[in-house]
Design a protein around this motif. Structure first.
Motif, PDB file in Angstrom:
ATOM      1  N   ALA A 397     -18.605  51.570 -49.477  1.00 42.52           N
ATOM      2  CA  ALA A 397     -17.448  50.680 -49.583  1.00 42.52           C
ATOM      3  C   ALA A 397     -16.805  50.493 -48.212  1.00 42.52           C
ATOM      4  O   ALA A 397     -16.873  51.362 -47.334  1.00 42.52           O
ATOM      5  CB  ALA A 397     -16.437  51.269 -50.563  1.00 42.52           C
ATOM      6  N   GLY A 398     -16.179  49.341 -48.027  1.00 42.00           N
ATOM      7  CA  GLY A 398     -15.439  49.087 -46.798  1.00 42.00           C
ATOM      8  C   GLY A 398     -16.296  48.794 -45.593  1.00 42.00           C
ATOM      9  O   GLY A 398     -15.856  49.024 -44.451  1.00 42.00           O
ATOM     10  N   GLY A 399     -17.526  48.308 -45.798  1.00 44.07           N
ATOM     11  CA  GLY A 399     -18.369  47.954 -44.665  1.00 44.07           C
ATOM     12  C   GLY A 399     -18.909  49.134 -43.896  1.00 44.07           C
ATOM     13  O   GLY A 399     -19.221  49.021 -42.704  1.00 44.07           O
ATOM     14  N   ARG A 400     -19.033  50.283 -44.564  1.00 44.49           N
ATOM     15  CA  ARG A 400     -19.592  51.471 -43.904  1.00 44.49           C
ATOM     16  C   ARG A 400     -21.046  51.667 -44.324  1.00 44.49           C
ATOM     17  O   ARG A 400     -21.445  51.288 -45.417  1.00 44.49           O
ATOM     18  CB  ARG A 400     -18.778  52.715 -44.276  1.00 44.49           C
ATOM     19  CG  ARG A 400     -17.331  52.689 -43.797  1.00 44.49           C
ATOM     20  CD  ARG A 400     -16.538  53.833 -44.417  1.00 44.49           C
ATOM     21  NE  ARG A 400     -16.563  53.747 -45.867  1.00 44.49           N
ATOM     22  CZ  ARG A 400     -16.765  54.797 -46.682  1.00 44.49           C
ATOM     23  NH1 ARG A 400     -16.971  56.000 -46.188  1.00 44.49           N
ATOM     24  NH2 ARG A 400     -16.759  54.629 -47.996  1.00 44.49           N
ATOM     25  N   VAL A 401     -21.820  52.275 -43.445  1.00 45.73           N
ATOM     26  CA  VAL A 401     -23.221  52.601 -43.708  1.00 45.73           C
ATOM     27  C   VAL A 401     -23.424  54.085 -43.442  1.00 45.73           C
ATOM     28  O   VAL A 401     -23.056  54.592 -42.380  1.00 45.73           O
ATOM     29  CB  VAL A 401     -24.174  51.776 -42.815  1.00 45.73           C
ATOM     30  CG1 VAL A 401     -25.612  52.268 -42.964  1.00 45.73           C
ATOM     31  CG2 VAL A 401     -24.105  50.304 -43.161  1.00 45.73           C
ATOM     32  N   SER A 402     -23.999  54.784 -44.428  1.00 42.99           N
ATOM     33  CA  SER A 402     -24.371  56.187 -44.223  1.00 42.99           C
ATOM     34  C   SER A 402     -25.870  56.279 -44.006  1.00 42.99           C
ATOM     35  O   SER A 402     -26.643  55.438 -44.498  1.00 42.99           O
ATOM     36  CB  SER A 402     -23.958  57.044 -45.423  1.00 42.99           C
ATOM     37  OG  SER A 402     -24.713  56.697 -46.572  1.00 42.99           O
ATOM     38  N   LEU A 403     -26.296  57.309 -43.288  1.00 43.27           N
ATOM     39  CA  LEU A 403     -27.717  57.529 -43.048  1.00 43.27           C
ATOM     40  C   LEU A 403     -27.934  58.961 -42.613  1.00 43.27           C
ATOM     41  O   LEU A 403     -27.007  59.637 -42.155  1.00 43.27           O
ATOM     42  CB  LEU A 403     -28.255  56.570 -41.990  1.00 43.27           C
ATOM     43  CG  LEU A 403     -27.591  56.640 -40.612  1.00 43.27           C
ATOM     44  CD1 LEU A 403     -28.512  57.303 -39.595  1.00 43.27           C
ATOM     45  CD2 LEU A 403     -27.207  55.255 -40.128  1.00 43.27           C
ATOM     46  N   PHE A 404     -29.168  59.430 -42.772  1.00 43.87           N
ATOM     47  CA  PHE A 404     -29.546  60.734 -42.248  1.00 43.87           C
ATOM     48  C   PHE A 404     -30.253  60.506 -40.926  1.00 43.87           C
ATOM     49  O   PHE A 404     -31.321  59.882 -40.872  1.00 43.87           O
ATOM     50  CB  PHE A 404     -30.458  61.481 -43.217  1.00 43.87           C
ATOM     51  CG  PHE A 404     -30.823  62.861 -42.735  1.00 43.87           C
ATOM     52  CD1 PHE A 404     -29.908  63.897 -42.805  1.00 43.87           C
ATOM     53  CD2 PHE A 404     -32.070  63.129 -42.195  1.00 43.87           C
ATOM     54  CE1 PHE A 404     -30.227  65.173 -42.358  1.00 43.87           C
ATOM     55  CE2 PHE A 404     -32.404  64.384 -41.740  1.00 43.87           C
ATOM     56  CZ  PHE A 404     -31.481  65.418 -41.824  1.00 43.87           C
ATOM     57  N   ASP A 405     -29.652  60.992 -39.877  1.00 42.78           N
ATOM     58  CA  ASP A 405     -30.176  60.819 -38.518  1.00 42.78           C
ATOM     59  C   ASP A 405     -31.028  62.037 -38.184  1.00 42.78           C
ATOM     60  O   ASP A 405     -30.520  63.069 -37.759  1.00 42.78           O
ATOM     61  CB  ASP A 405     -29.013  60.668 -37.534  1.00 42.78           C
ATOM     62  CG  ASP A 405     -29.482  60.460 -36.097  1.00 42.78           C
ATOM     63  OD1 ASP A 405     -30.682  60.182 -35.903  1.00 42.78           O
ATOM     64  OD2 ASP A 405     -28.647  60.571 -35.185  1.00 42.78           O
ATOM     65  N   ASP A 406     -32.345  61.911 -38.349  1.00 43.63           N
ATOM     66  CA  ASP A 406     -33.238  63.047 -38.103  1.00 43.63           C
ATOM     67  C   ASP A 406     -33.162  63.540 -36.675  1.00 43.63           C
ATOM     68  O   ASP A 406     -33.231  64.739 -36.412  1.00 43.63           O
ATOM     69  CB  ASP A 406     -34.684  62.662 -38.434  1.00 43.63           C
ATOM     70  CG  ASP A 406     -34.913  62.429 -39.913  1.00 43.63           C
ATOM     71  OD1 ASP A 406     -34.379  61.433 -40.448  1.00 43.63           O
ATOM     72  OD2 ASP A 406     -35.624  63.230 -40.541  1.00 43.63           O
ATOM     73  N   GLU A 407     -33.054  62.584 -35.725  1.00 43.00           N
ATOM     74  CA  GLU A 407     -33.096  62.954 -34.298  1.00 43.00           C
ATOM     75  C   GLU A 407     -34.332  63.801 -33.996  1.00 43.00           C
ATOM     76  O   GLU A 407     -34.327  64.612 -33.080  1.00 43.00           O
ATOM     77  CB  GLU A 407     -31.830  63.706 -33.887  1.00 43.00           C
ATOM     78  CG  GLU A 407     -30.602  62.825 -33.790  1.00 43.00           C
ATOM     79  CD  GLU A 407     -30.685  61.770 -32.685  1.00 43.00           C
ATOM     80  OE1 GLU A 407     -31.454  61.972 -31.728  1.00 43.00           O
ATOM     81  OE2 GLU A 407     -29.994  60.749 -32.805  1.00 43.00           O
ATOM     82  N   ALA A 408     -35.377  63.585 -34.791  1.00 47.47           N
ATOM     83  CA  ALA A 408     -36.575  64.402 -34.611  1.00 47.47           C
ATOM     84  C   ALA A 408     -37.753  63.716 -35.257  1.00 47.47           C
ATOM     85  O   ALA A 408     -37.609  62.813 -36.073  1.00 47.47           O
ATOM     86  CB  ALA A 408     -36.380  65.787 -35.231  1.00 47.47           C
ATOM     87  N   GLY A 409     -38.914  64.240 -34.904  1.00 48.93           N
ATOM     88  CA  GLY A 409     -40.182  63.721 -35.393  1.00 48.93           C
ATOM     89  C   GLY A 409     -40.874  62.788 -34.405  1.00 48.93           C
ATOM     90  O   GLY A 409     -41.377  61.776 -34.835  1.00 48.93           O
TER      91      GLY A 409
END
Length: 588
Positions: A397-409
């Motif tokens: 909601a509210g123009g937000r985006v969640s994500l899992f940032d692996d920073e790896a692989g």
């Protein structure tokens, strides 16, 4: 050949009235989408967004294979139909499609696509033997070898269940380039634990099958469990199917990819109109070089027909990928790992790991509306907003985006993190509003998930690394648990789930060799409402022992002797939910 719903061919006078339109307009989409460079030879022609009775004819002509006869098969809900050719198209050929519609403004929708030259499917992952020391062992259910959950911190106020799918995690050997070993803890399968990490339900699968994407969703107005199951290839994509199960864990529907493909592991999302969004990975030859294309299919669950199909190849240039031998030895140039309808279903939010980018894809035309991250971001990324090889993008909601940032692989900057970005659509900026990490050494080489809970807290599954944790918006950790070393979970989610299996409770009873007392153990795999247990002995109707549920198995001790026992499961109000079979008391 022209396939028509009318017994007579279209007359010259009618044909003269036909207006030519592109294969996608405001209401109707034809797929494979115009310009698709690598459709499967077994593809159907999907016509979405028009009543089946208005589809007058479909014509599909291959440059080598000629005109194709076939059948029109309607989607559920009167939303369109698929033309299913009687024979496959030829590899490498261009296919011209014409769809003629009836109505006040009669149209001909024209498009074309190219048929792929398919590359070989890689072999299925061959898993080594299990590690029994890291598994739960139950007296009542010796077949349920679930991985043992270790809870390090438990200050969460959540009463929701935790849903996961234990998977063998790859171990990268830094002293040997591209050397990976797999050390599974136990059998794969969908698994639910209670808010304190104690097992509620586990369904072990026979190797080489594993599970992924366990979630609570809605299907035909009912809350259901959904998950993917099947084998995984050595290139880390799946060849399986989706399962929809009711509140007794009975399978009520199976979802399979269409157009000659097998369903991939990375997404299974039900829509409100009876469809499922799934991913497919397809090895194809591009200029003689193997490339792993990422495909999204929208499947009509009731009929199994493909109502829409989108290929990353042809819509996103290969130059946007970060794929390399270090990132992807399989030339997996996109690696789509999440798909979510947004903007009222007009677009799809798509996470592409190997492009380190999130795309907004038009749900009709397939065009990219905007990009977040990657080489061609539409948004100016604020401090700390850049991510690397991410998973599980979700619009909030509210123009937000969640994500899992692996920073790896492979690793880039350090610890994997749960990330929430605020998008400013007007000024095209993205800034960090939440960034949570577990520990500097918690680095997920793959997988992972982020879920915003109703409390505003973030529930983060650290993918192949194994842990799953809950954080306040400010980053304070209130819950932390982990699968054993060697196991991860593609996603780990929390959800309210209430179930009563059609199976009976299980019981084991024996005489204790030291005390002579009768020791009884009770369990009921999958039952979520059990608050306590009673024991009945030798055909009696009055309980001879009772106890509050303490976990997957609950132990009870009889004060007297007994030859046979039955256990009864009780809810919080003391009502009987189910009774076991009568079993003999074993001597020990």
């Amino acid at each position: 050949m022209l396939l028509s719903r009318s017994s007579a061919p279209l007359g010259v006078a009618v044909a003269a009235l036909l207006a030519v339109a592109p294969a996608v307009h405001a209401t109707v989409a034809v797929s494979p989408l115009d310009g698709t460079p690598d459709a499967n030879p077994a593809t159907q022609i999907s016509v979405l967004g028009v009543a089946p009775s208005r589809i007058a004819a479909v014509r599909a002509v291959g440059a080598r294979s000629g005109a194709h006869s076939g059948k029109l098969k309607d989607y559920s809900g009167g939303r369109g139909a698929s033309f299913v050719p009687a024979r496959p198209f030829a590899a490498g050929e261009r296919v011209a499609v014409t769809v003629r519609l009836r109505g006040s403004a009669v149209r001909a929708l024209r498009s074309s696509f190219t048929v792929a030259t398919l590359a070989p499917i890689p072999p299925v992952l061959n898993l080594p033997s299990m590690q029994p020391g890291k598994l739960e062992h139950f007296a009542t259910r010796p077949d349920l070898l679930a991985p043992r959950i270790t809870v390090a911190q438990d200050r969460s106020s959540s009463s929701a269940m935790t849903l996961m799918t234990p998977l063998p995690s790859p171990v990268i050997h830094p002293d040997s380039k591209n050397t990976v070993s797999i050390a599974p803890v136990g059998p794969g399968g969908p698994m639910i634990v209670d808010p304190h990490g104690k097992l509620v339900w586990f369904r072990p699968l026979a190797a080489p099958d594993v599970a992924a994407n366990l979630a609570v969703q809605t299907y035909r107005g009912r809350r259901v469990l959904t998950w993917w199951q099947g084998p995984v290839t050595v290139q880390a994509f799946g060849l399986g199917e989706g399962i929809i199960a009711d509140e007794s864990y009975k399978t009520i529907a199976r979802i399979r990819a269409g157009n000659g493909y097998r369903m991939d592991i990375h997404e299974l999302r039900l829509t409100g109109d009876g469809d499922a969004l799934v991913t497919v990975y397809s090895p194809v030859l591009v200029g003689g070089r193997p490339v792993l294309d990422s495909i999204i299919q929208r499947i009509d669950v009731a009929t199994g027909l493909v109502v829409w199909e989108w290929h990353a190849l042809g819509h996103v240039p290969l130059s946007e990928s970060y794929a390399s031998p270090a990132v992807s030895a399989a030339n997996d140039v996109y690696h789509i790992n999440s798909v979510q309808p947004i903007d009222g279903g007009r677009r799809l939010l798509v996470s592409a790991r190997d492009a380190s980018a999130i795309w907004a894809v038009d749900a009709r035309s397939g065009r990219i509306a905007w990009r977040l991250g990657g080489r061609r971001s539409t948004f100016r990324m604020g401090p700390g907003a850049r991510f690397w090889l991410q998973h599980d993008a979700r619009m909030l909601a509210g123009g937000r985006v969640s994500l899992f940032d692996d920073e790896a692989g492979p690793p880039r900057k350090g610890a994997s993190r749960g990330l929430v970005l605020q998008l400013d659509m007007k000024h095209k900026t993205a800034k960090v509003v939440a960034s949570v990490t577990r520990a500097e050494d918690t680095s997920a080489q793959s997988e992972g998930s982020v879920q915003e809970l109703g409390s505003g807290n973030l529930f983060v599954g650290f993918g192949a690394a194994g842990p799953f944790s809950e954080f306040t918006p400010g980053g304070r950790r209130v819950f932390d648990a982990s699968l054993p070393d060697g196991d991860g979970s593609y996603r780990t989610l929390r959800a309210a789930w209430h179930a009563r299996p059609t199976t009976r409770p299980d019981v084991e009873a024996h005489h204790d060799a030291t005390t002579g007392a009768v020791q009884v153990t009770a369990s009921w795999n999958g039952a979520t409402e059990v608050a306590g247990w009673q024991v009945l002995a030798d055909g009696g109707t009055a309980p001879v022992a009772a106890a509050t549920r303490t976990g997957f198995e609950t132990g009870l001790v009889l004060t007297g002797d007994a030859d046979r026992v039955v256990v009864r499961a009780l809810d919080r109000q003391g009502r009987v939910l189910g009774s076991s079979a009568s079993v003999p008391v074993a001597a020990r």
